[in-house]
Design a protein around this motif. Structure first.
Motif, mmCIF file in Angstrom:
data_model
loop_
_atom_site.group_PDB
_atom_site.id
_atom_site.type_symbol
_atom_site.label_atom_id
_atom_site.label_comp_id
_atom_site.label_asym_id
_atom_site.label_seq_id
_atom_site.Cartn_x
_atom_site.Cartn_y
_atom_site.Cartn_z
ATOM 1 N N TYR A 1 0.779 -1.239 0.000
ATOM 2 C CA TYR A 1 0.000 0.000 0.000
ATOM 3 C C TYR A 1 0.815 1.297 0.000
ATOM 4 O O TYR A 1 0.241 2.390 0.071
ATOM 5 C CB TYR A 1 -0.918 0.036 1.229
ATOM 6 N N ASP A 2 2.143 1.271 -0.072
ATOM 7 C CA ASP A 2 2.917 2.517 -0.004
ATOM 8 C C ASP A 2 2.550 3.464 -1.148
ATOM 9 O O ASP A 2 2.121 3.036 -2.224
ATOM 10 C CB ASP A 2 4.418 2.218 -0.038
ATOM 11 N N ASP A 3 2.754 4.765 -0.903
ATOM 12 C CA ASP A 3 2.228 5.779 -1.829
ATOM 13 C C ASP A 3 2.878 5.737 -3.206
ATOM 14 O O ASP A 3 2.264 6.156 -4.189
ATOM 15 C CB ASP A 3 2.345 7.193 -1.231
ATOM 16 N N ASP A 4 4.101 5.215 -3.309
ATOM 17 C CA ASP A 4 4.720 5.121 -4.628
ATOM 18 C C ASP A 4 4.249 3.883 -5.399
ATOM 19 O O ASP A 4 4.635 3.683 -6.554
ATOM 20 C CB ASP A 4 6.246 5.140 -4.533
ATOM 21 N N HIS A 5 3.391 3.085 -4.769
ATOM 22 C CA HIS A 5 2.847 1.885 -5.413
ATOM 23 C C HIS A 5 1.342 2.000 -5.673
ATOM 24 O O HIS A 5 0.845 1.408 -6.625
ATOM 25 C CB HIS A 5 3.139 0.643 -4.570
ATOM 26 N N LYS B 1 -6.389 2.484 9.242
ATOM 27 C CA LYS B 1 -5.264 3.393 8.960
ATOM 28 C C LYS B 1 -4.030 2.571 8.613
ATOM 29 O O LYS B 1 -3.716 1.580 9.280
ATOM 30 C CB LYS B 1 -4.976 4.257 10.183
ATOM 31 N N SER B 2 -3.310 2.978 7.587
ATOM 32 C CA SER B 2 -2.166 2.199 7.136
ATOM 33 C C SER B 2 -1.054 2.179 8.185
ATOM 34 O O SER B 2 -0.855 3.136 8.932
ATOM 35 C CB SER B 2 -1.615 2.753 5.814
ATOM 36 N N GLU B 3 -0.338 1.069 8.197
ATOM 37 C CA GLU B 3 0.793 0.924 9.112
ATOM 38 C C GLU B 3 1.840 2.005 8.847
ATOM 39 O O GLU B 3 2.504 2.474 9.765
ATOM 40 C CB GLU B 3 1.443 -0.442 8.929
ATOM 41 N N ARG B 4 2.008 2.380 7.579
ATOM 42 C CA ARG B 4 3.009 3.389 7.231
ATOM 43 C C ARG B 4 2.648 4.740 7.831
ATOM 44 O O ARG B 4 3.522 5.470 8.317
ATOM 45 C CB ARG B 4 3.123 3.521 5.706
ATOM 46 N N LEU B 5 1.366 5.090 7.821
ATOM 47 C CA LEU B 5 0.928 6.351 8.414
ATOM 48 C C LEU B 5 1.132 6.325 9.923
ATOM 49 O O LEU B 5 1.592 7.308 10.515
ATOM 50 C CB LEU B 5 -0.542 6.619 8.068
ATOM 51 N N VAL B 6 0.816 5.211 10.553
ATOM 52 C CA VAL B 6 1.048 5.077 11.998
ATOM 53 C C VAL B 6 2.528 5.230 12.298
ATOM 54 O O VAL B 6 2.919 5.961 13.231
ATOM 55 C CB VAL B 6 0.534 3.702 12.502
ATOM 56 N N GLN B 7 3.371 4.578 11.498
ATOM 57 C CA GLN B 7 4.814 4.658 11.679
ATOM 58 C C GLN B 7 5.306 6.100 11.537
ATOM 59 O O GLN B 7 6.089 6.598 12.362
ATOM 60 C CB GLN B 7 5.515 3.762 10.655
#
Length: 228
Positions: A66-70, A101-107
């Protein structure tokens, strides 16, 4: 059946970068793997059409994670080509669709508190980028070992970078599309963006897992095609 990498060059923070989404061709059926950042749809369309493939034949989009560049342009693709079947792992689907909420946003939000003032400017911008991503429902949720694309492609769970990351193995081509489970670093497979890995131990295991497939070719999103 064949796989073609799509080199997408762009400028970020004053530097030239390139990502490599993959295009899978099976007869007249096209499958795109990952969609680049937001507003990359025209760049990807250009790479596809300049090879004389028609966007009307784009049947599937597979998202490795799910990362934003993907997933940045996933919403735009679905809006312009509503017939597209979107495929992602069952774990990643809940983040892509906005159920959780995405794990990346939490991170990113957790890291912001410990950043220097100089770092916080980027951290704040990055958090907003993640919040601005438009959510898209997943049509086909897959798991490790599932055979997709007319049973020509095996889903390989490769967690670490994110918890539900998947790679794709094509036995007949002896090829792997790695997503961010591996990057081509100076003609060696290595962990992609280690600072962003949510679980480094899992990321190392996933890298070994796809290396143990002993494929002839690895299509890496970062660094491009790696051939043994």
């Amino acid at each position: 059946m064949k796989i073609i990498e799509l080199p997408i060059a762009f400028e970020f923070n004053g530097q030239l970068n390139t990502i490599y989404p993959s295009l899978i061709i099976m007869n007249d059926e096209l499958t795109l793997v990952d969609t680049g950042y937001t507003n990359f749809l025209p760049l990807i369309e250009h790479e596809i059409t300049k090879m004389d493939y028609e966007m009307e034949h784009l049947k599937n989009i597979i998202i490795t994670h799910y990362d934003d560049d993907h997933i940045g342009s996933l919403y735009n693709f679905k809006e312009k080509y509503p017939w597209i079947n979107i495929i992602a792992s069952e774990i990643e689907s809940k983040y892509i669709s906005g159920e959780i909420k995405s794990e990346r946003l939490v991170q990113a939000e957790e890291l912001l508190d410990n950043m220097s003032p100089e770092q916080k400017e980027f951290g704040t911008w990055f958090i907003q980028q993640l919040k601005d991503l438009k959510h898209v429902a997943i049509d086909n949720k897959v798991n490790d070992g599932d055979m997709i694309l007319h049973k020509e492609c095996r889903v390989v769970a490769t967690p670490g970078h994110t918890s539900g990351h998947i790679s794709l193995y094509f036995p007949k081509l002896n090829s792997v599309i790695t997503g961010d489970a591996a990057a081509n670093e100076n003609q060696e497979l290595d962990i992609a963006n280690p600072h962003f890995c949510l679980n480094m131990d899992n990321a190392k295991q996933s890298l070994r897992k796809i290396q143990n497939l002993q494929a002839d070719t690895y299509y890496c999103y970062h660094g491009g095609k790696f051939t043994i």
